[in-house]
Design a protein around this motif. Structure first.
Motif, PDB file in Angstrom:
ATOM      1  N   LYS F  58     -28.859 -59.081 -16.292  1.00 59.24           N
ATOM      2  CA  LYS F  58     -27.929 -59.111 -15.138  1.00 59.24           C
ATOM      3  C   LYS F  58     -29.075 -57.792 -13.504  1.00 59.24           C
ATOM      4  CE  LYS F  58     -24.035 -58.954 -16.663  1.00 59.24           C
ATOM      5  NZ  LYS F  58     -23.211 -60.154 -15.862  1.00 59.24           N
ATOM      6  N   SER F  59     -30.821 -57.706 -13.958  1.00 63.43           N
ATOM      7  CA  SER F  59     -31.392 -57.063 -13.383  1.00 63.43           C
ATOM      8  C   SER F  59     -32.418 -57.603 -12.143  1.00 63.43           C
ATOM      9  CB  SER F  59     -32.444 -56.254 -13.876  1.00 63.43           C
ATOM     10  OG  SER F  59     -31.935 -55.435 -14.730  1.00 63.43           O
ATOM     11  N   VAL F  60     -32.159 -59.520 -12.593  1.00 62.85           N
ATOM     12  CA  VAL F  60     -33.166 -59.950 -12.283  1.00 62.85           C
ATOM     13  C   VAL F  60     -32.462 -61.618 -11.749  1.00 62.85           C
ATOM     14  CG1 VAL F  60     -35.374 -60.037 -13.837  1.00 62.85           C
ATOM     15  CG2 VAL F  60     -33.623 -62.182 -14.199  1.00 62.85           C
ATOM     16  N   VAL F  61     -31.024 -61.011 -11.450  1.00 65.63           N
ATOM     17  CA  VAL F  61     -30.313 -62.009 -10.726  1.00 65.63           C
ATOM     18  C   VAL F  61     -29.924 -62.679 -10.607  1.00 65.63           C
ATOM     19  CG1 VAL F  61     -27.944 -61.091 -10.524  1.00 65.63           C
ATOM     20  CG2 VAL F  61     -27.471 -63.273 -11.335  1.00 65.63           C
ATOM     21  N   ASP F  62     -30.842 -61.755  -8.618  1.00 69.03           N
ATOM     22  CA  ASP F  62     -30.509 -61.674  -7.474  1.00 69.03           C
ATOM     23  C   ASP F  62     -32.301 -62.005  -6.519  1.00 69.03           C
ATOM     24  OD1 ASP F  62     -28.140 -61.273  -7.263  1.00 69.03           O
ATOM     25  OD2 ASP F  62     -28.869 -59.005  -6.416  1.00 69.03           O
ATOM     26  N   PHE F  63     -32.891 -62.241  -7.809  1.00 65.70           N
ATOM     27  CA  PHE F  63     -34.372 -63.006  -7.559  1.00 65.70           C
ATOM     28  C   PHE F  63     -34.831 -64.383  -7.205  1.00 65.70           C
ATOM     29  CE2 PHE F  63     -37.230 -59.914 -10.066  1.00 65.70           C
ATOM     30  CZ  PHE F  63     -37.143 -59.015  -9.249  1.00 65.70           C
ATOM     31  N   ASP F  64     -35.062 -64.970  -6.065  1.00 64.63           N
ATOM     32  CA  ASP F  64     -34.916 -66.292  -5.920  1.00 64.63           C
ATOM     33  C   ASP F  64     -35.591 -67.441  -7.077  1.00 64.63           C
ATOM     34  OD1 ASP F  64     -34.642 -65.912  -2.882  1.00 64.63           O
ATOM     35  OD2 ASP F  64     -35.805 -65.590  -2.594  1.00 64.63           O
ATOM     36  N   ILE F  65     -36.993 -66.754  -7.550  1.00 63.46           N
ATOM     37  CA  ILE F  65     -36.752 -68.003  -8.553  1.00 63.46           C
ATOM     38  C   ILE F  65     -35.854 -68.249  -9.924  1.00 63.46           C
ATOM     39  CG2 ILE F  65     -39.201 -67.156  -7.974  1.00 63.46           C
ATOM     40  CD1 ILE F  65     -39.170 -65.781 -10.928  1.00 63.46           C
ATOM     41  N   THR F  66     -36.158 -68.450 -10.483  1.00 64.30           N
ATOM     42  CA  THR F  66     -35.260 -69.204 -11.718  1.00 64.30           C
ATOM     43  C   THR F  66     -36.034 -68.679 -12.518  1.00 64.30           C
ATOM     44  OG1 THR F  66     -34.870 -70.977 -10.732  1.00 64.30           O
ATOM     45  CG2 THR F  66     -34.347 -71.682 -13.390  1.00 64.30           C
ATOM     46  N   THR F  67     -34.911 -67.620 -13.567  1.00 66.99           N
ATOM     47  CA  THR F  67     -35.702 -66.597 -14.606  1.00 66.99           C
ATOM     48  C   THR F  67     -35.170 -67.532 -15.799  1.00 66.99           C
ATOM     49  OG1 THR F  67     -33.745 -65.181 -14.343  1.00 66.99           O
ATOM     50  CG2 THR F  67     -36.071 -64.608 -13.561  1.00 66.99           C
ATOM     51  N   TYR F  68     -35.362 -67.272 -16.683  1.00 62.88           N
ATOM     52  CA  TYR F  68     -34.465 -67.552 -18.204  1.00 62.88           C
ATOM     53  C   TYR F  68     -35.078 -66.174 -19.337  1.00 62.88           C
ATOM     54  CZ  TYR F  68     -35.177 -72.555 -17.140  1.00 62.88           C
ATOM     55  OH  TYR F  68     -35.815 -73.155 -15.901  1.00 62.88           O
ATOM     56  N   ALA F  69     -33.718 -65.490 -19.817  1.00 64.13           N
ATOM     57  CA  ALA F  69     -34.407 -64.514 -21.160  1.00 64.13           C
ATOM     58  C   ALA F  69     -34.021 -64.788 -22.334  1.00 64.13           C
ATOM     59  CB  ALA F  69     -33.640 -63.857 -20.812  1.00 64.13           C
ATOM     60  N   VAL F  70     -35.833 -64.979 -22.554  1.00 61.52           N
ATOM     61  CA  VAL F  70     -35.161 -65.490 -24.480  1.00 61.52           C
ATOM     62  C   VAL F  70     -35.946 -64.656 -25.462  1.00 61.52           C
ATOM     63  CG1 VAL F  70     -36.613 -67.552 -25.782  1.00 61.52           C
ATOM     64  CG2 VAL F  70     -35.675 -67.689 -23.241  1.00 61.52           C
ATOM     65  N   PRO F  71     -35.147 -64.504 -26.340  1.00 63.25           N
ATOM     66  CA  PRO F  71     -35.882 -63.581 -27.992  1.00 63.25           C
ATOM     67  C   PRO F  71     -37.511 -64.090 -28.730  1.00 63.25           C
ATOM     68  CG  PRO F  71     -33.438 -64.110 -27.657  1.00 63.25           C
ATOM     69  CD  PRO F  71     -33.809 -65.073 -26.747  1.00 63.25           C
ATOM     70  N   ILE F  72     -37.842 -63.268 -28.886  1.00 65.50           N
ATOM     71  CA  ILE F  72     -38.970 -64.137 -29.925  1.00 65.50           C
ATOM     72  C   ILE F  72     -38.509 -63.378 -30.526  1.00 65.50           C
ATOM     73  CG2 ILE F  72     -40.979 -64.568 -29.267  1.00 65.50           C
ATOM     74  CD1 ILE F  72     -40.069 -66.087 -27.488  1.00 65.50           C
ATOM     75  N   GLU F  73     -38.745 -63.844 -31.748  1.00 64.03           N
ATOM     76  CA  GLU F  73     -38.221 -62.895 -33.021  1.00 64.03           C
ATOM     77  C   GLU F  73     -39.910 -62.968 -33.656  1.00 64.03           C
ATOM     78  OE1 GLU F  73     -35.911 -63.769 -36.212  1.00 64.03           O
ATOM     79  OE2 GLU F  73     -34.300 -63.857 -34.814  1.00 64.03           O
ATOM     80  N   ASP F  74     -39.984 -61.869 -34.565  1.00 65.04           N
ATOM     81  CA  ASP F  74     -41.832 -61.490 -35.003  1.00 65.04           C
ATOM     82  C   ASP F  74     -42.057 -61.910 -36.444  1.00 65.04           C
ATOM     83  OD1 ASP F  74     -42.531 -59.604 -33.249  1.00 65.04           O
ATOM     84  OD2 ASP F  74     -41.548 -57.761 -34.336  1.00 65.04           O
ATOM     85  N   LEU F  75     -42.644 -63.172 -36.046  1.00 69.91           N
ATOM     86  CA  LEU F  75     -43.570 -64.128 -37.147  1.00 69.91           C
ATOM     87  C   LEU F  75     -44.213 -62.661 -38.087  1.00 69.91           C
ATOM     88  CD1 LEU F  75     -43.404 -67.949 -37.141  1.00 69.91           C
ATOM     89  CD2 LEU F  75     -41.803 -66.022 -38.068  1.00 69.91           C
ATOM     90  N   GLU F  76     -44.821 -61.968 -37.726  1.00 71.02           N
ATOM     91  CA  GLU F  76     -46.182 -60.721 -38.625  1.00 71.02           C
ATOM     92  C   GLU F  76     -46.827 -62.307 -38.947  1.00 71.02           C
ATOM     93  OE1 GLU F  76     -44.894 -57.836 -39.623  1.00 71.02           O
ATOM     94  OE2 GLU F  76     -42.967 -57.890 -38.120  1.00 71.02           O
ATOM     95  N   ARG F  77     -47.466 -62.659 -38.198  1.00 69.88           N
ATOM     96  CA  ARG F  77     -49.029 -63.929 -38.675  1.00 69.88           C
ATOM     97  C   ARG F  77     -49.624 -63.639 -37.427  1.00 69.88           C
ATOM     98  NH1 ARG F  77     -49.176 -67.311 -43.180  1.00 69.88           N
ATOM     99  NH2 ARG F  77     -48.368 -66.118 -44.467  1.00 69.88           N
ATOM    100  N   ASN F  78     -50.111 -63.447 -36.714  1.00 68.89           N
ATOM    101  CA  ASN F  78     -51.374 -63.798 -35.653  1.00 68.89           C
ATOM    102  C   ASN F  78     -51.776 -65.085 -35.265  1.00 68.89           C
ATOM    103  OD1 ASN F  78     -50.404 -60.402 -34.512  1.00 68.89           O
ATOM    104  ND2 ASN F  78     -52.743 -59.541 -35.584  1.00 68.89           N
ATOM    105  N   SER F  79     -51.666 -65.189 -36.035  1.00 64.65           N
ATOM    106  CA  SER F  79     -52.099 -66.663 -36.197  1.00 64.65           C
ATOM    107  C   SER F  79     -51.398 -68.188 -35.832  1.00 64.65           C
ATOM    108  CB  SER F  79     -53.145 -67.559 -37.370  1.00 64.65           C
ATOM    109  OG  SER F  79     -52.332 -67.182 -38.183  1.00 64.65           O
ATOM    110  N   VAL F  80     -50.496 -67.854 -35.715  1.00 64.46           N
ATOM    111  CA  VAL F  80     -49.650 -68.407 -35.872  1.00 64.46           C
ATOM    112  C   VAL F  80     -48.168 -67.895 -34.167  1.00 64.46           C
ATOM    113  CG1 VAL F  80     -49.141 -69.688 -37.575  1.00 64.46           C
ATOM    114  CG2 VAL F  80     -47.597 -67.904 -36.899  1.00 64.46           C
ATOM    115  N   TRP F  81     -48.839 -66.887 -33.889  1.00 60.75           N
ATOM    116  CA  TRP F  81     -48.239 -66.564 -32.928  1.00 60.75           C
ATOM    117  C   TRP F  81     -48.050 -67.024 -31.730  1.00 60.75           C
ATOM    118  CZ3 TRP F  81     -48.622 -63.610 -27.969  1.00 60.75           C
ATOM    119  CH2 TRP F  81     -47.442 -63.483 -27.232  1.00 60.75           C
ATOM    120  N   VAL F  82     -49.045 -67.899 -31.035  1.00 59.88           N
ATOM    121  CA  VAL F  82     -48.930 -68.251 -29.859  1.00 59.88           C
ATOM    122  C   VAL F  82     -48.027 -69.671 -30.055  1.00 59.88           C
ATOM    123  CG1 VAL F  82     -49.832 -69.458 -28.189  1.00 59.88           C
ATOM    124  CG2 VAL F  82     -50.884 -67.582 -28.779  1.00 59.88           C
ATOM    125  N   SER F  83     -48.449 -70.489 -30.982  1.00 60.88           N
ATOM    126  CA  SER F  83     -47.820 -71.730 -31.585  1.00 60.88           C
ATOM    127  C   SER F  83     -45.985 -71.048 -30.913  1.00 60.88           C
ATOM    128  CB  SER F  83     -47.936 -72.444 -32.730  1.00 60.88           C
ATOM    129  OG  SER F  83     -49.033 -72.711 -32.650  1.00 60.88           O
TER     130      SER F  83
END
Lengths: 180, 180, 180, 180, 180, 180
Positions: F58-83
């Motif tokens: 709702k907050s970014v709806v008027d911005f000119d760029i396209t936005t995506y709001a994507v939930p990211i669940e914790d995996l509790e493992r730093n080594s695979v977080w980027v993947s």
């Protein structure tokens, strides 16, 4: 002298009930482990752990021995299964099972296991029972009286018939909703 | 130059051993990743990670290259599998595999993968070997000498025969005990 | 006669190395269990399991006994921890530890545990070592020679200094990135 | 008035698109739940959640209603699935589904569910589509224009063809790499 | 009319027992949910679920109402906690709690919650009790008679004293062994 | 050119909003990753992923760029977080963060990271904001207009005040209900 007897009890039926009666002649207390406790709403595991606790507890209430109905969630790791069961259950002296994997795991852990050809009857009746429920056939005579009450109260027949529609599509409802 | 070669090694057999010998001509050090490390006591995965480490380590001890036997637990998520492997293993320059999914995942991650038609032989021998064990047929000539010792010491044949009884009942012992 | 000695080895240092030397006088083979194997990139657990395998394996290579470096992932469940360790490790006859919880768990499982006041020195040195790394102080003299090489090669000092910035903000980097 | 429509969208195709169009006549806002969000690189689930977000978002951009593409990871536990969905999704008034298990779970939770025979077409087209991709047959006419772009950009056809090689070997690539 | 009362029961003590007595005047049946069922062998959670089932069941055996002792494992996800509890427990009409988070979650889910200032006493006594156990002070007068028997039989005092040694080192034994 | 910016957004506030405005001058599309997506109903993480998607979208709806709001669940493992992040998010060219751990992980994975001193303001404001909410102080002027609407509609202030009562008892509501 306390015994341990594990089943999925989907649902608890006369075959299980007969086994408990036999075991009751050998032990003072009996733990009924409710396996795959986290599973429900599938063809193979239609009822929740809470519903199965009700079925078991209401059915064994008049037995002379003390009983415990204990849900056991799957850990998906055979090598720690015995330790998991032992931590969730009151301590027991002997395990009752006819399942070869369960027997093997208890034996490797040094736990006494007792088996009997009679115990197999329960296995057969479980699948048969669920098939009857799905197909709208007679099932009430195959379970103890209180189990009928629990299943009726929760709308269990409607539930298993609905989720078996899912399965007939070739998919497995054990792992949670998975719509195309 | 360090290589990475992954297998379930259920059990480690002559097909694997031949591959390791070939890879040994191309690298200075070799990591042997023991896949599905958390699985055991099932028809498909009879042996624990610890038992498989023993099989591998005892078998490769006389090779000229330095080897590491590293258990890799399943994360059940293909998209992070390469990162998971890379965090569990000593850093490697090239991966050896003939498994199409493994190849695809390494390639998408920019890791060099080498394959060879020969590698496939191991796949076939694994299933064949376990079937022989279950059926009480000859299997000792298909594995390196030290593997025979490990399997005999842990009572591996009795174990796989017991858990295959479970499976013949139409159920899968990979996911832990699941008695009716 | 095979022994088991578990540590997080963050990093493997002279205190650990001294202990291994002592244990080596009592056993023929030694399993070095690398605890909290899934943790890395945090102040308390800066290095991956793979990096720690390298540190350990390179450091013990000249010992007369056979050694195994085995990563052990946390299961977050004390009651099954011994079974988990036993499934991941080659079978062992005695465990070495000075950690009271580890001792208690092995004892309840009937596994022999040996301890010594000397073993405590490692605990103190681990925290001290990481603090020195974070503060840019001298740390190379406190670890076996090969460990210096591993840490330098992976840019380990830069890493621990970066992630300690995160922690100084009052947050714990053990559980994965958790930006405000 | 906000609706919720869940699918795996592997890939998002004309059947899904037609359903969204119909739903759009009944609601002001629509949440598109992307099921089994953690699965990818398998025959049944070739595309990652991020790739599927792109397919969905690019395809519905010109619709008059506000849409949200929300990945929903599997919890493998039917009994908490509705709560899980409700916590991950913007609040919704009505759910759209033809999947019997999904319908049953929403109904037990007191959530209104709407279904229509038309919705089934999507199910059939999903399997058909992936089969065509695997076999190198025509599939582009069965998906919205932007989906073609996403799949081409990520090399999606090569990926599904590679991982289906794995499956033809009798193994399931859904659970991560599992080389023999 | 069935009530639900959740606690960790580490151990079950007179404060809990008094609450159960009060609740027993309002319900016909009572489910005692044993929280954090998977935790044990830590300062905060010394006893296993099985041991706690014994404490509870032996203590409430003479009450007039029917009781169920049901272990509830943590899911680490507040948003699905109520559904999880409902699936594990026989169906209940009212929940008893003085824990603000528990109250909030049940209220958002539309479940009636009853609280009373008296209930807080249990909270205070739990920590106090465990401290007394760790310090070798008097604790037997603060728990029902059968709880003394359970704790003595399992060597509970020795266990909590050992694991509290671990904690005094600044580490948390809740997450499993984590030796330096 | 697509950017990725991750935050927990508990709640989305003017500091975040200012950052998004700045990033919007550098990219064509922006993915807003909603971190710790599975956490809610705690002092530190009061709002569900679904509620936070609403705040952001709702907050970014008027911005000119396209936005995506994507939930990211914790995996509790730093080594695979980027993947993990890369599999959940539409593909991105550059990541924006001032969190040292996040920066370190992206850099080790070869992903470009941009930071700015300005970005830190958000960190401070998050804790400050939640404290104001808990204490019944003014907070509405610190968040975009639509966020006020979302929080009011869900009874967010009452919720955070209730769960902070739990925390004042010395316990952490992040890990799920844990009544004494």
């Amino acid at each position: 002298m306390r015994g341990f007897y594990i089943g999925r009890f989907q649902p608890y039926h006369n075959g299980h009930h007969q086994m408990v009666k036999e075991i009751a002649t050998e032990v003072d207390e009996l733990v009924l482990g409710i396996g795959s406790a986290g599973d429900s709403h599938s063809t193979r595991n239609p009822f929740t752990a809470g519903e199965r606790i009700m079925m078991v507890a209401k059915s064994v209430v008049d037995f002379d021995i003390t009983t415990y109905a204990v849900p056991i969630e799957d850990l998906e790791r055979n090598s720690v299964w015995v330790s998991h069961v032992q931590s969730m259950s009151p301590a027991f002296d002997v395990a009752y099972s006819n399942n070869p994997l369960v027997i093997q795991l208890f034996k490797e852990a040094g736990v006494e296991v007792r088996q009997s050809p009679m115990f197999n009857r329960g296995v057969l009746q479980g699948t048969e029972l669920r098939n009857r429920m799905m197909n709208g056939e007679e099932w009430r005579s195959l379970v103890p009286e209180p189990v009928v009450g629990v299943i009726d109260e929760i709308g269990g027949i409607e539930r298993i018939q609905r989720v078996s529609d899912t399965d007939s599509d070739g998919r497995d409802s054990d792992g949670g909703p998975d719509p195309e």
